[in-house]
Design an enzyme around this catalytic site. Structure first.
Site, PDB file in Angstrom:
ATOM      1  N   GLU A  98      10.005  15.607  14.907  1.00  0.00           N
ATOM      2  CA  GLU A  98      10.543  15.083  14.014  1.00  0.00           C
ATOM      3  C   GLU A  98       9.375  16.334  14.113  1.00  0.00           C
ATOM      4  O   GLU A  98       8.040  15.996  13.465  1.00  0.00           O
ATOM      5  CB  GLU A  98       9.963  13.864  13.196  1.00  0.00           C
ATOM      6  CG  GLU A  98      10.486  13.918  12.038  1.00  0.00           C
ATOM      7  CD  GLU A  98      10.708  12.305  11.943  1.00  0.00           C
ATOM      8  OE1 GLU A  98      11.098  11.909  11.016  1.00  0.00           O
ATOM      9  OE2 GLU A  98       9.576  11.962  12.248  1.00  0.00           O
ATOM     10  N   GLY A 131       3.746   3.424  13.721  1.00  0.00           N
ATOM     11  CA  GLY A 131       4.394   2.416  13.881  1.00  0.00           C
ATOM     12  C   GLY A 131       4.121   1.731  15.289  1.00  0.00           C
ATOM     13  O   GLY A 131       3.783   0.467  15.266  1.00  0.00           O
ATOM     14  N   GLY A 145       7.075   4.409   8.311  1.00  0.00           N
ATOM     15  CA  GLY A 145       6.545   6.101   8.325  1.00  0.00           C
ATOM     16  C   GLY A 145       6.671   5.831   9.896  1.00  0.00           C
ATOM     17  O   GLY A 145       7.877   6.611  10.224  1.00  0.00           O
ATOM     18  N   SER A 146       5.320   6.648  10.581  1.00  0.00           N
ATOM     19  CA  SER A 146       5.792   8.022  11.134  1.00  0.00           C
ATOM     20  C   SER A 146       5.990   6.706  13.049  1.00  0.00           C
ATOM     21  O   SER A 146       5.313   5.730  12.581  1.00  0.00           O
ATOM     22  CB  SER A 146       4.527   8.904  11.890  1.00  0.00           C
ATOM     23  OG  SER A 146       3.502   8.324  12.041  1.00  0.00           O
ATOM     24  N   THR A 147       6.308   7.107  13.761  1.00  0.00           N
ATOM     25  CA  THR A 147       6.100   6.741  15.121  1.00  0.00           C
ATOM     26  C   THR A 147       5.530   5.923  15.400  1.00  0.00           C
ATOM     27  O   THR A 147       5.049   4.978  16.241  1.00  0.00           O
ATOM     28  CB  THR A 147       6.991   7.463  16.146  1.00  0.00           C
ATOM     29  OG1 THR A 147       8.889   7.369  15.474  1.00  0.00           O
ATOM     30  CG2 THR A 147       7.333   6.377  17.193  1.00  0.00           C
ATOM     31  N   GLU A 148       3.949   7.566  15.718  1.00  0.00           N
ATOM     32  CA  GLU A 148       2.491   6.786  15.702  1.00  0.00           C
ATOM     33  C   GLU A 148       1.988   6.106  15.680  1.00  0.00           C
ATOM     34  O   GLU A 148       2.010   5.171  15.985  1.00  0.00           O
ATOM     35  CB  GLU A 148       1.783   7.639  15.736  1.00  0.00           C
ATOM     36  CG  GLU A 148       2.732   9.454  16.673  1.00  0.00           C
ATOM     37  CD  GLU A 148       3.872   9.428  16.118  1.00  0.00           C
ATOM     38  OE1 GLU A 148       4.744  10.577  16.913  1.00  0.00           O
ATOM     39  OE2 GLU A 148       3.216  10.328  14.561  1.00  0.00           O
ATOM     40  N   LYS A 153       0.509  -1.590  -0.084  1.00  0.00           N
ATOM     41  CA  LYS A 153       0.142  -0.074  -0.041  1.00  0.00           C
ATOM     42  C   LYS A 153       1.016   0.865   0.199  1.00  0.00           C
ATOM     43  O   LYS A 153       1.555   2.056   0.659  1.00  0.00           O
ATOM     44  CB  LYS A 153      -0.404  -0.347   1.110  1.00  0.00           C
ATOM     45  CG  LYS A 153      -2.288   1.147   1.111  1.00  0.00           C
ATOM     46  CD  LYS A 153      -2.270   1.597   2.295  1.00  0.00           C
ATOM     47  CE  LYS A 153      -1.687   3.194   3.385  1.00  0.00           C
ATOM     48  NZ  LYS A 153      -1.594   4.466   2.366  1.00  0.00           N
ATOM     49  N   CYS A 178      13.626  10.430   7.095  1.00  0.00           N
ATOM     50  CA  CYS A 178      14.078  10.634   8.619  1.00  0.00           C
ATOM     51  C   CYS A 178      15.043  10.461   9.124  1.00  0.00           C
ATOM     52  O   CYS A 178      14.379  11.011  10.343  1.00  0.00           O
ATOM     53  CB  CYS A 178      12.696   8.932   8.096  1.00  0.00           C
ATOM     54  SG  CYS A 178      13.784   7.648   7.125  1.00  0.00           S
ATOM     55  N   GLU A 235      10.304   0.685  10.448  1.00  0.00           N
ATOM     56  CA  GLU A 235      11.056   1.643  10.216  1.00  0.00           C
ATOM     57  C   GLU A 235      10.605   3.431  10.499  1.00  0.00           C
ATOM     58  O   GLU A 235      10.108   3.557   9.232  1.00  0.00           O
ATOM     59  CB  GLU A 235      11.633   1.737   8.985  1.00  0.00           C
ATOM     60  CG  GLU A 235      13.613   2.751   8.981  1.00  0.00           C
ATOM     61  CD  GLU A 235      13.055   3.548   7.698  1.00  0.00           C
ATOM     62  OE1 GLU A 235      13.127   4.869   8.511  1.00  0.00           O
ATOM     63  OE2 GLU A 235      13.009   4.069   6.301  1.00  0.00           O
TER      64      GLU A 235
END
Length: 474
Positions: free
Chosen positions: A386, A238, A233-236, A181, A289, A255
């Site tokens: 970030e 993730g 993508g973003s830590t949130e 996706k 990133c 990642e």
């Protein structure tokens, strides 16, 4: 400063259709519920195409196609799978101009970056993993490593085609099949890649591409017949994915975000370091990133370095991504521009000193001038969070120990840079930095043979190199 005449790359080299469907089992179709979304050119806000939004039933069909294809694909000898990967790599090279223009249109990045960085690396990853396909027994994962099954892969908007290559190439080389996706703001190059797969005569179902927003990604991640999840993508997000797959037996690599420190010591070559700092934070508009978004400079050379950095920033050209002279293109979306703007305003309100070179921004589209903040402390939000944009926070240090302490004082751990003429100092400092990648006297250099990944809130697992095979082998 020289005035450059416009040098636009022609849009006519790429044919963008008015609408795109999902790529499932080797064919395009419109999706079961008929929902669509628009993808826009961030430099002009012009609608490029309508794209099908995949619902749960569409994801089911894509995973089922990948499951059917898995048996025959994984049974192929590695040398036969390698032929398909080599073919894909060659077609990408042949169509690289077309793909580079498409990437810049859909993403906003300068054409010279998509043409000279992204596309060569995309082809290189497929070539590299093609070379591994018949050597898996010698990769150090046991004498008979097996593929896992169906990989669900979710990629971001900052390097749409490159992140696709990082995910798909090792998965196919190891005998897995894929449902991928792409990000909802940059789906077009993934859909063009689907056409590359057809041109390479890749068996139907080996690669499937489902487009849509976050809910489409959630359907894919939570699908009971997906064996492996890979997310960039973003830590949130993730964290949400890690919670969703916990206890399911699915393999997971993440990642995520970063807040990299670029450390400049007093013996560093200033001009070379300035080029590395500019490349580290302004490459791809800071949508990286592993961007060097925190500059740690030794106090004794801080004034000299900042003067040189400001002179260099004054020469950066912001504007049309398809102009070959452009250094900084458009911010990818209105939402991302709002976040960059908000955090920059917070930085100024918290007392950091803001500076940008004089530059005229286009009237339409999403734009942000390259910006540095001085007088930043570890307590400032711009030093901790970030921003994911062309914004650099500058901090100073006196001793190597202080530099390491400040560099490591972050929840992230994706990358770092060290600038010094002493090899012994590079090794000593790099050994103490909690970062997955440490560059020495350079920044943002990638090679398919070199693994990439992070520690702490920057995720786990590695992509690239021999290490990148491990996530796709049982």
């Amino acid at each position: 400063m020289f005035e450059y005449a416009p040098a636009p790359e022609s849009r006519s080299v790429v044919d963008v259709a008015g609408s795109y469907g999902l790529f499932i089992d080797g064919a395009f179709d419109g999706g079961k519920d008929g929902n669509v979304f628009k993808t826009v050119n961030p430099a002009t806000e012009e609608v490029l195409a309508e794209v099908a939004a995949a619902g749960p039933e569409d994801v089911d069909r894509a995973v089922a196609a990948a499951r059917r294809a898995f048996g025959p694909w994984s049974a192929l000898p590695g040398a036969e799978r390698a032929k398909y990967l080599f073919r894909i790599a060659r077609i990408i090279q042949e169509r690289s101009r077309e793909l580079a223009v498409l990437e810049s249109l859909d993403n906003g990045k300068p054409i010279k970056e998509s043409r000279d960085v992204d596309l060569p690396l995309v082809a290189a990853h497929f070539f590299y993993y093609a070379g591994w396909a018949d050597k898996l027994a010698y990769a150090g994962f046991g004498p008979d490593p097996r593929p896992i099954g169906v990989a669900g892969q979710v990629i971001p908007w900052n390097f749409p085609l490159l992140m696709l290559a990082w995910k798909i190439a090792p998965a196919l080389a190891t005998g897995n099949t894929v449902v991928l996706k792409p990000a909802e703001t940059t789906p077009l190059s993934a859909l063009f890649f689907a056409d590359v797969c057809r041109q390479a005569e890749l068996p139907p179902g080996v690669v499937n591409i489902v487009t849509g927003a976050g809910d489409t990604g959630a359907y894919l991640v939570q699908h009971p017949d997906v064996n492996k999840v890979a997310f960039t993508g973003s830590t949130e997000v993730g964290r949400e994915i890690a919670r969703a797959v916990a206890g399911t037996g699915k393999r997971l690599t993440l990642e995520l975000g970063g807040k990299a420190a670029n450390i400049v010591f007093d013996d560093a070559p200033i001009d070379q370091a300035v080029e590395g700092i500019v490349n580290g934070i302004f490459f791809n508009q800071g949508h990286v990133c592993c961007a060097g978004s925190r500059l740690l400079v030794q106090e004794s050379v801080a004034d000299e370095l900042l003067a040189s950095l400001k002179r260099r920033m004054a020469t950066l050209r912001v504007g049309d991504p398809l102009d070959k002279n452009t250094d900084i293109g458009a911010i990818n979306s209105a939402a991302q521009l709002a976040r960059i703007t908000e955090l920059s305003e917070i930085g100024a309100s918290e007392g950091a000193e803001r500076w940008s070179p004089e530059c005229a921004l286009p009237d339409r589209g999403f734009w942000f001038a390259p910006t540095i903040f001085t007088g930043v402390t570890q307590a400032h939000r711009i030093a901790r969070e970030e921003i994911f944009g062309p914004v650099l926070s500058v901090l100073t240090f006196r001793t190597p120990e202080e530099a390491v302490a400040k560099a490591n004082n972050t929840p992230y751990g994706l990358s770092a840079g060290i600038w010094t003429e002493k090899g012994s100092r590079i090794l000593a400092v790099a050994d103490k930095l909690r970062a997955g990648v440490v560059w020495a006297n350079t920044f943002n250099k990638f090679d398919p043979a070199s693994p990439f990944g992070g520690y702490k809130e920057s995720g786990y697992g590695r992509e690239g190199g021999r290490h990148g095979l491990e996530a796709y082998l049982a």
